[in-house]
Design an enzyme around this catalytic site. Structure first.
Site, PDB file in Angstrom:
ATOM      1  N   ASN A 130     -10.197  -2.394   3.336  1.00 53.25           N
ATOM      2  CA  ASN A 130     -10.033  -2.337   1.882  1.00 53.25           C
ATOM      3  C   ASN A 130     -11.353  -1.953   1.226  1.00 53.25           C
ATOM      4  O   ASN A 130     -12.368  -1.787   1.920  1.00 53.25           O
ATOM      5  CB  ASN A 130      -9.591  -3.710   1.357  1.00 53.25           C
ATOM      6  N   TYR A 160       1.765  -4.346  11.719  1.00 56.53           N
ATOM      7  CA  TYR A 160       1.756  -2.909  11.403  1.00 56.53           C
ATOM      8  C   TYR A 160       2.670  -2.103  12.325  1.00 56.53           C
ATOM      9  O   TYR A 160       3.541  -1.373  11.838  1.00 56.53           O
ATOM     10  CB  TYR A 160       0.313  -2.372  11.397  1.00 56.53           C
ATOM     11  N   HIS A 163       0.837  -1.218   0.000  1.00 54.49           N
ATOM     12  CA  HIS A 163       0.000   0.000   0.000  1.00 54.49           C
ATOM     13  C   HIS A 163       0.868   1.263   0.000  1.00 54.49           C
ATOM     14  O   HIS A 163       0.557   2.240   0.673  1.00 54.49           O
ATOM     15  CB  HIS A 163      -0.935   0.036   1.210  1.00 54.49           C
TER      16      HIS A 163
HETATM   17  C1  HEM Z   1      -1.559 -11.111   7.400  1.00 57.82           C
HETATM   18  C2  HEM Z   1      -2.003 -10.251   6.544  1.00 57.82           C
HETATM   19  C3  HEM Z   1      -1.423  -8.870   6.352  1.00 57.82           C
HETATM   20  C4  HEM Z   1      -0.203  -8.363   6.656  1.00 57.82           C
HETATM   21  C5  HEM Z   1       0.970  -9.085   7.319  1.00 57.82           C
HETATM   22  C6  HEM Z   1      -0.191  -6.973   6.248  1.00 57.82           C
HETATM   23  C7  HEM Z   1       0.878  -6.110   6.374  1.00 57.82           C
HETATM   24  C8  HEM Z   1       0.879  -4.783   6.024  1.00 57.82           C
HETATM   25  C9  HEM Z   1       1.978  -3.873   6.238  1.00 57.82           C
HETATM   26  C10 HEM Z   1       3.296  -4.244   6.900  1.00 57.82           C
HETATM   27  C11 HEM Z   1       1.592  -2.659   5.792  1.00 57.82           C
HETATM   28  C12 HEM Z   1       2.394  -1.365   5.845  1.00 57.82           C
HETATM   29  C13 HEM Z   1       2.063  -0.616   7.128  1.00 57.82           C
HETATM   30  C14 HEM Z   1       2.861   0.649   7.295  1.00 57.82           C
HETATM   31  O1  HEM Z   1       4.056   0.655   6.993  1.00 57.82           O
HETATM   32  O2  HEM Z   1       2.272   1.651   7.781  1.00 57.82           O
HETATM   33  C15 HEM Z   1       0.246  -2.780   5.303  1.00 57.82           C
HETATM   34  C16 HEM Z   1      -0.516  -1.742   4.820  1.00 57.82           C
HETATM   35  C17 HEM Z   1      -1.871  -1.842   4.635  1.00 57.82           C
HETATM   36  N1  HEM Z   1      -2.663  -2.973   4.704  1.00 57.82           N
HETATM   37 FE1  HEM Z   1      -2.034  -4.811   5.172  1.00 57.82          FE
HETATM   38  N2  HEM Z   1      -1.409  -6.663   5.707  1.00 57.82           N
HETATM   39  C18 HEM Z   1      -2.198  -7.792   5.749  1.00 57.82           C
HETATM   40  C19 HEM Z   1      -3.506  -7.910   5.331  1.00 57.82           C
HETATM   41  C20 HEM Z   1      -4.328  -6.859   5.060  1.00 57.82           C
HETATM   42  C21 HEM Z   1      -5.766  -6.938   4.946  1.00 57.82           C
HETATM   43  C22 HEM Z   1      -6.582  -8.204   5.112  1.00 57.82           C
HETATM   44  C23 HEM Z   1      -6.201  -5.671   4.714  1.00 57.82           C
HETATM   45  C24 HEM Z   1      -7.604  -5.151   4.565  1.00 57.82           C
HETATM   46  C25 HEM Z   1      -8.664  -5.768   5.000  1.00 57.82           C
HETATM   47  C26 HEM Z   1      -5.036  -4.800   4.670  1.00 57.82           C
HETATM   48  C27 HEM Z   1      -5.073  -3.441   4.457  1.00 57.82           C
HETATM   49  C28 HEM Z   1      -3.968  -2.618   4.480  1.00 57.82           C
HETATM   50  C29 HEM Z   1      -4.043  -1.200   4.238  1.00 57.82           C
HETATM   51  C30 HEM Z   1      -5.304  -0.394   3.938  1.00 57.82           C
HETATM   52  C31 HEM Z   1      -2.728  -0.703   4.344  1.00 57.82           C
HETATM   53  C32 HEM Z   1      -2.293   0.743   4.175  1.00 57.82           C
HETATM   54  C33 HEM Z   1      -2.459   1.472   5.492  1.00 57.82           C
HETATM   55  C34 HEM Z   1      -2.263   2.951   5.273  1.00 57.82           C
HETATM   56  O3  HEM Z   1      -3.123   3.554   4.604  1.00 57.82           O
HETATM   57  O4  HEM Z   1      -1.256   3.499   5.728  1.00 57.82           O
HETATM   58  N3  HEM Z   1      -3.919  -5.554   4.876  1.00 57.82           N
HETATM   59  N4  HEM Z   1      -0.165  -4.098   5.428  1.00 57.82           N
END
Ligand code: HEM
Length: 478
Positions: free
Chosen positions: A127, A334, A54
């Site tokens: 999402n 996160y 993202h």
């Molecule tokens: C085990 C599953 C998942 C892992 C390990 C994971 C991991 C991550 C990581 C490490 C980031 C970056 C965070 C940062 O640096 O601030 C991220 C961003 C993000 N993830 Fe995931 N994620 C997973 C599943 C999901 C799911 C299921 C969704 C939605 C239902 C999701 C939605 C998002 C969103 C929206 C962001 C961006 C947040 C922002 O706007 O700063 N992720 N994810």
């Protein structure tokens, strides 16, 4: 004293921002170029690590206004008292691309909402789809590798994600949504949002229910075909959001909940904690609870959008995690990513700082700062607990109800899970035109795939709905 208009980092006046100091008119630079060296050194450090997923996103501030008092199911204060407003920050994103990638790709969109409540920050990091590719977090880094750039060529390789998805049939429901006409939203304003996971809510009597969050766009749904998307400017969605807010056309969403009791969860035919599944609306109707509106653009993209640190573990009293394994892993991932990306004191940055007092005995670390006079006083005081003089911590008073758990399970995906019925339900809801678009998009994606991958995908389409299978088989000439 006359204040200099233009200064170095120490506040002293800049004498000349156009000329470096040299040994003679045509000579080399001298070592007293304090200003030049500071300017170059700061420039070298302007970039931080982008989000591992993202990375490309857009954000804005706004408000959430409550339309239904939820005190019967949650003790969260911001969900009591009709008309109550809570400040929010929202960040939208694409998932697979880097910081400067296109906004117009076929990809899921992130929809993160931070509620700055009086009881702390509550983050809904969701999402634009109600489900996800996976039900077990152990597959997540592989998903990311499959959809991101090929490690040798450094360009996206269209075959790889399909190779991966074909060997994880649980991804078929999410894939059907991604290949459908909703796979490329026109812009962030024209898509719905979902908390996706199941969350817990508990009231003052410590009674627990399970909920799912939905955000329905008041702008309606508007999508792009692959051909339309290719014609748009790369930063289209970013511009669309900034322009709309600058012009006073504030985008808004109706916020809704689905609620399931613990008893229903025990007997419902679908595992309510499986992120590849929805709760059908006919069984669990949407309950409208309020409106989210975005009405203020950021002043500085880096400070606010790049440095915002959403955390699915940011709960407040009255809201808690469910046993969804994907959610559980995210509770770790996160803040870990953010300590690396932003440093251990990232919660002291203005976009992340809770709008209520923060008391704890965590101290020091990289870039520790006094964020307010009150904070300064706290930081100079006692830094351990228990102690003789500080206020009592009310441990356990507001803890979520305990779940009745036991045993150890090593194989979650036994292979007997129904991965296809809900993809079939979705297919049957599509109009004939939408079905054709789904199949065309699937074929565009699969044309680079190996024979086995194509065969697997066709078999999943048949398992979802016979017509789905027939159409995919025909277009792939198999
Ligand atoms: C085990 C599953 C998942 C892992 C390990 C994971 C991991 C991550 C990581 C490490 C980031 C970056 C965070 C940062 O640096 O601030 C991220 C961003 C993000 N993830 Fe995931 N994620 C997973 C599943 C999901 C799911 C299921 C969704 C939605 C239902 C999701 C939605 C998002 C969103 C929206 C962001 C961006 C947040 C922002 O706007 O700063 N992720 N994810």
């Amino acid at each position: 004293m006359k204040k200099c208009p233009f200064s170095l980092q120490n506040g002293s006046a800049v004498i000349d921002d156009n000329n470096s100091i040299s040994a003679g008119e045509r000579g080399a630079l001298t070592f007293d170029n304090v200003h030049l060296f500071e300017k170059l050194a700061h420039f070298n450090r302007e970039r931080i690590a982008e989000r591992v997923m993202h990375a490309r996103g857009s954000g804005a501030y706004g408000t959430f206004t409550l339309a239904k008092d939820l005190s019967a199911i949650t003790s969260a204060n911001f969900l009591h008292t009709l008309g109550n407003t809570t400040k929010v920050f929202v960040r939208f994103s694409t998932v697979g691309g880097g910081q400067d990638s296109s906004d117009n790709v076929r990809d899921i969109r992130g929809f993160s909402v931070r509620f700055y409540t009086e009881e702390g920050n509550f983050d809904l990091v969701g999402n634009n789809t109600p489900v996800f590719f996976l039900r077990d977090p152990i597959n997540f880094p592989d998903l990311a590798h499959a959809v991101k750039k090929d490690p040798r060529t450094n360009i996206p390789n269209g075959n790889r994600p399909f190779q991966f998805w074909a060997r994880l049939p649980q991804s078929f429901h999410q894939l059907t949504i991604l290949m459908s006409d909703r796979g490329i939203p026109y812009s962030y304003r024209y898509m719905h949002g979902f908390g996706s996971h199941t969350f817990g809510m508990y009231n003052d009597k410590n009674e627990l229910v399970w909920v799912k969050w939905h955000l329905k766009s008041n702008q309606g749904i508007k999508n792009l075909t692959d051909a339309e998307a290719a014609r748009l400017a790369v930063f289209h969605a970013q511009k669309d959001l900034v322009d709309a807010i600058d012009n006073g056309e504030y985008p808004s969403w109706q916020v809704k909940l689905q609620v399931m009791t613990q008893k229903e969860a025990e007997t419902y035919q679908v595992n309510p904690f499986d992120l590849t599944k929805v709760w059908p609306h006919k069984d669990f109707p949407l309950i409208e609870i309020g409106t989210l509106e975005l009405n203020k653009n950021v002043d500085n993209y880096f400070m606010e959008v790049e440095q915002v640190a959403f955390n699915p573990g940011n709960f407040v009293n009255g809201i808690c995690a469910s046993p969804d394994k994907m959610l559980q892993a995210r509770l770790f991932a996160y803040p870990d990513a953010q300590r690396y990306r932003l440093g251990v004191n990232y919660n002291q940055l203005s976009v992340n700082k809770p709008r209520c007092p923060v008391y704890n005995y965590q101290r020091d670390g990289l870039m520790a700062d006094f964020s307010s006079d009150e904070h300064r006083k706290e930081m100079s005081g006692i830094n351990f607990y228990p102690n003789a003089e500080s206020k009592q911590l009310h441990l356990g008073e507001q803890a979520p109800p305990a779940l009745n758990l036991s045993g150890q399970n090593r194989i979650y995906d036994t292979g007997s899970e129904d991965n296809f019925s809900q993809a079939g339900d979705l297919f049957r809801l599509l109009t004939e035109e939408q079905r054709v678009e789904l199949i065309n998009n699937f074929a565009n994606g699969l044309h680079l795939a190996d024979l086995e991958t194509k065969k697997l995908m066709i078999s999943y389409a048949y398992a979802a709905d016979n017509e789905y299978g027939e159409m995919l088989k025909k277009i792939l000439a198999m």
